[in-house]
Design a protein around this motif. Sequence first.
Motif, PDB file in Angstrom:
ATOM      1  N   SER A   1       1.953   9.453   5.692  1.00  0.00           N
ATOM      2  CA  SER A   1       1.943   8.003   5.894  1.00  0.00           C
ATOM      3  C   SER A   1       0.686   7.502   6.605  1.00  0.00           C
ATOM      4  O   SER A   1       0.483   6.302   6.737  1.00  0.00           O
ATOM      5  CB  SER A   1       3.175   7.586   6.699  1.00  0.00           C
ATOM      6  OG  SER A   1       3.175   8.249   7.957  1.00  0.00           O
ATOM      7  N   SER A   2      -0.174   8.405   7.046  1.00  0.00           N
ATOM      8  CA  SER A   2      -1.362   8.035   7.814  1.00  0.00           C
ATOM      9  C   SER A   2      -2.559   7.798   6.901  1.00  0.00           C
ATOM     10  O   SER A   2      -2.767   8.505   5.916  1.00  0.00           O
ATOM     11  CB  SER A   2      -1.692   9.150   8.811  1.00  0.00           C
ATOM     12  OG  SER A   2      -2.812   8.807   9.597  1.00  0.00           O
ATOM     13  N   THR A   3      -3.372   6.800   7.254  1.00  0.00           N
ATOM     14  CA  THR A   3      -4.667   6.584   6.611  1.00  0.00           C
ATOM     15  C   THR A   3      -5.717   6.835   7.683  1.00  0.00           C
ATOM     16  O   THR A   3      -5.761   6.133   8.692  1.00  0.00           O
ATOM     17  CB  THR A   3      -4.786   5.160   6.053  1.00  0.00           C
ATOM     18  OG1 THR A   3      -3.764   4.967   5.075  1.00  0.00           O
ATOM     19  CG2 THR A   3      -6.147   4.924   5.418  1.00  0.00           C
ATOM     20  N   GLU A   4      -6.530   7.866   7.470  1.00  0.00           N
ATOM     21  CA  GLU A   4      -7.535   8.236   8.464  1.00  0.00           C
ATOM     22  C   GLU A   4      -8.662   9.015   7.802  1.00  0.00           C
ATOM     23  O   GLU A   4      -8.554   9.437   6.655  1.00  0.00           O
ATOM     24  CB  GLU A   4      -6.920   9.056   9.590  1.00  0.00           C
ATOM     25  CG  GLU A   4      -6.267  10.342   9.145  1.00  0.00           C
ATOM     26  CD  GLU A   4      -5.528  11.029  10.285  1.00  0.00           C
ATOM     27  OE1 GLU A   4      -6.168  11.873  10.942  1.00  0.00           O
ATOM     28  OE2 GLU A   4      -4.343  10.719  10.513  1.00  0.00           O
TER      29      GLU A   4
ATOM     30  N   GLY B   1      -5.499   8.458   2.504  1.00  0.00           N
ATOM     31  CA  GLY B   1      -4.224   7.881   2.896  1.00  0.00           C
ATOM     32  C   GLY B   1      -3.838   6.697   2.044  1.00  0.00           C
ATOM     33  O   GLY B   1      -4.623   6.219   1.218  1.00  0.00           O
ATOM     34  N   PRO B   2      -2.612   6.227   2.245  1.00  0.00           N
ATOM     35  CA  PRO B   2      -2.052   5.206   1.364  1.00  0.00           C
ATOM     36  C   PRO B   2      -2.592   3.788   1.557  1.00  0.00           C
ATOM     37  O   PRO B   2      -2.400   2.945   0.692  1.00  0.00           O
ATOM     38  CB  PRO B   2      -0.553   5.262   1.694  1.00  0.00           C
ATOM     39  CG  PRO B   2      -0.499   5.760   3.103  1.00  0.00           C
ATOM     40  CD  PRO B   2      -1.648   6.713   3.232  1.00  0.00           C
ATOM     41  N   ASP B   3      -3.278   3.526   2.668  1.00  0.00           N
ATOM     42  CA  ASP B   3      -3.761   2.166   2.936  1.00  0.00           C
ATOM     43  C   ASP B   3      -5.267   2.069   2.747  1.00  0.00           C
ATOM     44  O   ASP B   3      -6.030   1.916   3.689  1.00  0.00           O
ATOM     45  CB  ASP B   3      -3.382   1.732   4.353  1.00  0.00           C
ATOM     46  CG  ASP B   3      -1.888   1.605   4.540  1.00  0.00           C
ATOM     47  OD1 ASP B   3      -1.211   1.135   3.611  1.00  0.00           O
ATOM     48  OD2 ASP B   3      -1.393   1.995   5.615  1.00  0.00           O
ATOM     49  N   GLY B   4      -5.729   2.191   1.499  1.00  0.00           N
ATOM     50  CA  GLY B   4      -7.136   2.005   1.194  1.00  0.00           C
ATOM     51  C   GLY B   4      -7.969   3.266   1.202  1.00  0.00           C
ATOM     52  O   GLY B   4      -9.192   3.187   1.114  1.00  0.00           O
ATOM     53  N   GLY B   5      -7.343   4.431   1.300  1.00  0.00           N
ATOM     54  CA  GLY B   5      -8.091   5.678   1.266  1.00  0.00           C
ATOM     55  C   GLY B   5      -8.640   5.964  -0.123  1.00  0.00           C
ATOM     56  O   GLY B   5      -8.170   5.410  -1.123  1.00  0.00           O
TER      57      GLY B   5
ATOM     58  N   THR C   1      -4.715   9.203  -2.074  1.00  0.00           N
ATOM     59  CA  THR C   1      -3.452   9.306  -1.355  1.00  0.00           C
ATOM     60  C   THR C   1      -2.858  10.661  -1.681  1.00  0.00           C
ATOM     61  O   THR C   1      -2.734  11.025  -2.855  1.00  0.00           O
ATOM     62  CB  THR C   1      -2.487   8.175  -1.777  1.00  0.00           C
ATOM     63  OG1 THR C   1      -3.098   6.919  -1.449  1.00  0.00           O
ATOM     64  CG2 THR C   1      -1.164   8.293  -1.063  1.00  0.00           C
TER      65      THR C   1
END
Length: 96
Positions: A6-9, A59-63, A66
Motif C-alpha cells: 500500500s506504500s508509494t515510496e 507504489g499505487p499512488d503515482g509510482g 505498482t
Amino acid sequence: MVIPASSTEYLHVLVTAPAGTDLTGSPVKIAVVAHGDNPADDEWHTAEWVDGAARLLVGPDGGALTLTRSTYRVWITFDPPGAENIVRLSGSLTIS
C-alpha cells in the motif's frame, strides 16, 4: 528491503562509480522483476540520480509501477562515459 504493497515510496539503488566518474549525467534505469531471467526491454523504468544512488518511485499512488505481494529481483542499468554500458543485479525487494 521490505515495502508494504500500500506504500508509494522511492526504491533506492546505491551505485559506486569508478574513481573520477560522474554518473549524474548518465542515463539510469531500474527493473523490478519476479522472474529469474534478465529484464526484458519493457521492464526497465527510467530512474534518476540522487546523492550517489539511483531511485525509482514505486507504489499505487503515482509510482512507475505498482507491485503486488511477492519477492522481486532489482536490476539497474546505466551508461557511464566511455565504452561500458553496465547492467547489474542489485538485490531483492519484498512487497508485503
